[in-house]
Design a protein around this motif. Structure first.
Motif, PDB file in Angstrom:
ATOM      1  N   THR A  39       1.382  -7.040 -23.564  1.00  0.00           N
ATOM      2  CA  THR A  39       2.123  -5.778 -23.694  1.00  0.00           C
ATOM      3  C   THR A  39       2.617  -5.473 -25.109  1.00  0.00           C
ATOM      4  O   THR A  39       2.419  -4.354 -25.585  1.00  0.00           O
ATOM      5  CB  THR A  39       3.286  -5.751 -22.685  1.00  0.00           C
ATOM      6  OG1 THR A  39       2.756  -6.055 -21.389  1.00  0.00           O
ATOM      7  CG2 THR A  39       3.968  -4.401 -22.660  1.00  0.00           C
ATOM      8  N   ASP A  67      10.396 -17.217 -24.581  1.00  0.00           N
ATOM      9  CA  ASP A  67       9.888 -18.363 -23.837  1.00  0.00           C
ATOM     10  C   ASP A  67       8.773 -19.098 -24.581  1.00  0.00           C
ATOM     11  O   ASP A  67       8.240 -18.586 -25.564  1.00  0.00           O
ATOM     12  CB  ASP A  67       9.390 -17.925 -22.443  1.00  0.00           C
ATOM     13  CG  ASP A  67       8.708 -16.562 -22.457  1.00  0.00           C
ATOM     14  OD1 ASP A  67       8.187 -16.168 -23.518  1.00  0.00           O
ATOM     15  OD2 ASP A  67       8.698 -15.885 -21.410  1.00  0.00           O
ATOM     16  N   HIS A 138       8.944 -10.806 -12.927  1.00  0.00           N
ATOM     17  CA  HIS A 138       9.638 -11.734 -13.839  1.00  0.00           C
ATOM     18  C   HIS A 138       9.932 -11.064 -15.177  1.00  0.00           C
ATOM     19  O   HIS A 138       9.200 -10.182 -15.620  1.00  0.00           O
ATOM     20  CB  HIS A 138       8.892 -13.069 -13.996  1.00  0.00           C
ATOM     21  CG  HIS A 138       7.607 -13.039 -14.763  1.00  0.00           C
ATOM     22  ND1 HIS A 138       6.500 -13.761 -14.395  1.00  0.00           N
ATOM     23  CD2 HIS A 138       7.238 -12.389 -15.903  1.00  0.00           C
ATOM     24  CE1 HIS A 138       5.536 -13.562 -15.270  1.00  0.00           C
ATOM     25  NE2 HIS A 138       5.955 -12.725 -16.186  1.00  0.00           N
TER      26      HIS A 138
HETATM   27  C1  F6R Z   1       6.256 -13.227 -22.389  1.00  0.00           C
HETATM   28  C2  F6R Z   1       7.121 -12.970 -21.239  1.00  0.00           C
HETATM   29  C3  F6R Z   1       6.581 -12.426 -19.964  1.00  0.00           C
HETATM   30  C4  F6R Z   1       5.608 -11.264 -20.155  1.00  0.00           C
HETATM   31  C5  F6R Z   1       5.058 -10.815 -18.807  1.00  0.00           C
HETATM   32  C6  F6R Z   1       4.041  -9.701 -18.955  1.00  0.00           C
HETATM   33  O1  F6R Z   1       7.008 -13.738 -23.462  1.00  0.00           O
HETATM   34  O2  F6R Z   1       8.264 -13.245 -21.334  1.00  0.00           O
HETATM   35  O3  F6R Z   1       7.661 -12.000 -19.165  1.00  0.00           O
HETATM   36  O4  F6R Z   1       6.268 -10.210 -20.775  1.00  0.00           O
HETATM   37  O5  F6R Z   1       4.438 -11.902 -18.178  1.00  0.00           O
HETATM   38  O6  F6R Z   1       2.910 -10.207 -19.617  1.00  0.00           O
HETATM   39  P1  F6R Z   1       1.748  -9.238 -20.141  1.00  0.00           P
HETATM   40  O7  F6R Z   1       2.344  -8.409 -21.210  1.00  0.00           O
HETATM   41  O8  F6R Z   1       0.692 -10.173 -20.664  1.00  0.00           O
HETATM   42  O9  F6R Z   1       1.307  -8.442 -18.962  1.00  0.00           O
END
Ligand code: F6R
Length: 240
Positions: A39, A67, A138
């Motif tokens: 993202t 994280d 999450h």
């Molecule tokens: C990453 C994090 C996660 C991502 C989530 C969405 O540091 O904290 O919460 O933001 O898993 O991931 P994408 O953007 O790959 O869909």
């Protein structure tokens, strides 16, 4: 929660980059909370572009990442340390010692969590926290069932999260089973939160988020307890 609906991923990244730029210009020593994953990549590209154009300096900024996987060396191609180097830090003028990520290789993980929380207290809270959202709701790696009062801790990744993130690895087996994540309480300490969502895959999570009822089975719902959250969602994530 303020809601900004934009046409597509590029527009989402542009609006987010504008908010980050304002924050960096307003604060003498800005503190940014950062996310990884697919993202925010467009956002980081735009920040790098602004730096290269001489419009923005990151010299006085500190960053805290949400994280890191447990068991991946910072040099590992899929570690979040490496991700941040590749997508942002190595392209801008932020001093290395002003960037913080949890150490997923620490021999004492509990101690590492306490240490990270202390750093957040010392330099934080972030003026602006960037968040993505998991399909299961999450934020950071706070999986469904996480304590809304939790601080930085070790988490066992949900099967659905490992499956979703397998696209970044060679195989599902390679995806680590555990991570260190800032807790929901640590995230809520940020002064402003910018939540990004793009694409159809996020539509169900965004819909549930907008129901607005705090529910530990859907961690992102904790954001309803914060008074300065901006959701920037593209049309597909918004269900249009
Ligand atoms: C990453 C994090 C996660 C991502 C989530 C969405 O540091 O904290 O919460 O933001 O898993 O991931 P994408 O953007 O790959 O869909």
């Amino acid at each position: 929660m303020d809601i900004v609906i934009v046409k597509n991923y590029i527009e989402m990244s542009k609006v987010a980059a504008g908010l980050v730029r304002d924050c960096i210009r307003e604060q003498e020593e800005p503190v940014l909370g950062l996310a990884t994953g697919g993202t925010p990549i467009g956002l980081y590209q735009l920040l790098v572009r602004q730096y290269r154009a001489g419009l923005l300096s990151f010299k006085h900024m500190r960053t805290f990442n949400l994280d890191e996987y447990i068991g991946l060396d910072p040099a590992h191609s899929k570690s979040y340390h490496r991700y941040m180097q590749e997508h942002l830090f190595s392209h801008i003028d932020i001093p290395r010692d002003q960037t913080f990520l949890p150490d997923g290789m620490a021999s004492n993980l509990e101690k590492e969590c306490r240490h990270y929380e202390k750093l957040l207290k010392k330099f934080g809270p972030p003026d602006l926290q960037i968040l993505g959202i998991g399909e299961n709701g999450h934020i950071g790696f706070n999986e469904p069932g996480s304590d809304f009062n939790g601080h930085t801790h070790v988490i066992s990744l949900a099967d659905s999260t490992r499956e979703a993130n397998a696209r970044y690895f060679q195989s599902l087996e390679e995806v680590p089973t555990h991570a260190i994540t800032m807790g929901i309480k640590s995230i809520l300490h940020s002064k402003k939160i910018v939540l990004l969502a793009s694409g159809e895959r996020k539509a169900a999570a965004v819909r549930r988020l907008l129901e607005g009822t705090p529910d530990p089975t859907f961690p992102a719902s904790a954001l309803s307890q914060h008074n300065d959250v901006v959701l920037i969602a593209d049309e597909k994530a918004f269900g249009n």
